[in-house]
Write an enzyme that holds these catalytic residues in place. Structure first.
Site, PDB file in Angstrom:
ATOM      1  N   THR A   1       4.308  -1.994   1.046  1.00 37.96           N
ATOM      2  CA  THR A   1       3.809  -1.523  -0.246  1.00 37.96           C
ATOM      3  C   THR A   1       4.628  -0.323  -0.724  1.00 37.96           C
ATOM      4  OG1 THR A   1       2.153  -0.094   0.788  1.00 37.96           O
ATOM      5  CG2 THR A   1       1.479  -2.331   0.255  1.00 37.96           C
TER       6      THR A   1
ATOM      7  N   CYS B   1       5.064   1.159  -7.673  1.00 38.08           N
ATOM      8  CA  CYS B   1       4.108   1.025  -8.771  1.00 38.08           C
ATOM      9  C   CYS B   1       4.827   1.079 -10.113  1.00 38.08           C
ATOM     10  CB  CYS B   1       3.031   2.102  -8.684  1.00 38.08           C
ATOM     11  SG  CYS B   1       3.666   3.798  -8.656  1.00 38.08           S
TER      12      CYS B   1
ATOM     13  N   HIS C   1       4.359  10.786 -14.209  1.00 29.83           N
ATOM     14  CA  HIS C   1       3.616  10.238 -13.072  1.00 29.83           C
ATOM     15  C   HIS C   1       2.598  11.246 -12.538  1.00 29.83           C
ATOM     16  CE1 HIS C   1       2.855   8.188  -9.280  1.00 29.83           C
ATOM     17  NE2 HIS C   1       3.631   7.193  -9.670  1.00 29.83           N
TER      18      HIS C   1
END
Length: 482
Positions: A261, A292, A319
């Site tokens: 991930t 992401c 972010h």
């Protein structure tokens, strides 16, 4: 007297909609928990949702149709759906209702319409469930646990079997882990039951036993001791980033595939919906779900590149702060990140430009990127400044993104927003990778320079992208109707 009568009629009408929603919720729950058929409404989750939430979603559908989809339209479809023998599926009942309206289908023909539209779901082959192990239990790990458990339904698809951490497995640690899973400062309370079973060194989550395994390295684990076989290992630690390090997971007995991930080196970096067709899940066994930010911007860039072509561009990400930054000023190995995260805007680097090129090879060498970390705990924004090969206009560009959000291969990845009051907290809990802010779109007079604003829930939206990719890798694809 007339006004009083009108008021009573309004109350009566609203109660009628409430009662219809209660009936719909009962059908939604029955289809999901007993038959693994998940109903959504224009990609919004409606399983285990309140009456008011579902009614609000129906009202908001006015952005996608000439008038809002009514609760009576969706209830009518759901009632007919109960009569079908459907395989495990994910069905957008909002899209179904919109098509039924556009096709002018009469109420008495609803069942015939549903049978025809969902014929593939009645013929779809079920897959064997896949064992999943979460290696690491941080922000993404806990959200994945929530989603895996809530999506378990009647045992199909992905089954969370174990979680690996470096902790000693004792009652105090398990209770801390349980509390972090149950309560989340950003995403709220988990809609489920979490219990500690110290004798089994497990958490019992909604009746499912999830074993905790303590390990310092992947090689020392034998998953078969816990009845786990051919497992997909989802690595959330960020400690292993390349093919050699991630392949260490495969030396564990019972492990078959690995999904990282985070961006990976020497392995396929996949944004589900954009380039998942490039991987061979029978040949390859180590994959990356990219970042992401890459998941947020790649779907939008894919649409722009295909439609108008991109000469070059710059990506600036605004972010939310992350766990690697300091809470108060202190030493940090990277520039500026040592300053207090909740008090400062912090310029830092991002690999989004080069990462996108791995997903969309046509953009190699065309994009630069940078990032600013800002004092919010979740919810981020990517600003795409692009020079196009062909001219466009604000309306044409926005319409193209809207169409991609409604139909085609990117409907799970893009949410189109026409809300000119949208702010970062509004997108928390969004399941899509991208939320396209249409009112913010800027196009130059010559139509070849554009500025696009793309919001994303860098935790929850990304988690759903990981889930989609995990299902693809594991080969437990379900029928979908979007």
């Amino acid at each position: 007297m007339v006004q009083e009568h009108a008021f009573e009629q309004e109350i009566k009408s609203y109660k009628s909609r409430q009662n219809a929603t209660v009936k719909l919720i009962e059908i939604i729950s029955n289809l999901w928990f007993n038959r693994s058929v998940e109903l959504i409404f224009f990609r919004n989750q409606i399983v285990d949702r309140r009456v008011s939430h579902i009614l609000n979603l129906h009202q908001a559908s006015k952005e996608l149709a000439d008038r809002p989809i009514s609760i009576f339209e969706t209830l009518q479809l759901a009632e007919a759906m109960q009569h079908l023998n459907l395989a495990p599926s994910r069905i957008d009942i909002g899209k179904l209702a919109l098509k039924m309206r556009m096709d002018n289908i009469e109420e008495e023909d609803t069942l015939y319409f549903i049978k025809k539209e969902l014929l593939p779901a009645q013929e779809h082959r079920s897959f064997e469930p896949k064992d999943v192990v979460l290696y690491g239990f941080g922000r993404i790990g806990r959200l994945l646990a929530r989603e895996l458990i809530s999506k378990v339904a009647s045992g199909h698809q992905l089954r969370l079997r174990a979680i690996v951490t470096r902790d000693n497995i004792d009652e105090k640690t398990l209770r801390k882990r349980a509390n972090l899973l149950q309560s989340d400062s950003i995403h709220g309370e988990f809609d489920g039951i979490v219990e500690v079973d110290i004798t089994k060194e497990s958490l019992i989550i909604n009746g499912t036993t999830v074993r905790f395994i303590s390990a310092k390295s992947p090689e020392e684990i034998d998953y078969t001791k816990y009845g786990i076989k051919d497992a997909l290992i989802i690595d959330n630690t960020g400690a292993f980033r390349d093919d050699k390090e991630l392949s260490r997971h495969l030396s564990s007995k019972g492990a078959k595939q690995v999904l990282l991930t985070a961006p990976g080196k020497g392995i396929p970096n996949i944004v589900y919906g954009v380039n998942n067709d490039m991987i061979n899940t029978k040949k390859d066994n180590v994959f990356s779900a990219a970042s992401c930010t890459t998941n947020a911007i790649s779907p939008i860039l894919e649409v722009i590149q295909q439609k108008w072509g991109i000469v070059h561009g710059h990506i600036e990400t605004i972010h939310s702060y992350t766990n690697d930054q300091n809470l108060v000023d202190n030493m940090h190995k990277k520039s500026r990140r040592g300053r207090a995260a909740a008090l400062n805007m912090v310029i830092t680097e991002t690999g989004a430009g080069s990462a996108v090129a791995k997903v969309l090879p046509k953009l190699v060498g065309k994009l630069t990127s940078n990032a600013i970390r800002v004092p919010v705990p979740n919810g981020s924004l990517a600003i795409l400044k692009l020079q196009l090969e062909k001219s466009t206009s604000v309306d044409t560009l926005n319409l193209s993104i809207k169409e991609s959000a409604l139909d085609g291969p990117l409907v799970e990845q893009i949410k189109f927003s026409n809300n000119d009051e949208l702010v970062s907290s509004d997108i928390i809990g969004t399941t899509t990778a991208s939320v396209f802010d249409a009112p913010a779109t800027i196009v130059s007079d010559d139509g070849k320079n554009v500025v696009l604003y793309v919001w994303y829930d860098n935790e929850y939206g990304y988690t759903h992208q990981v889930m989609r990719l995990a299902r693809h890798i594991a080969g437990v694809r379900r029928y979908t109707y979007y």
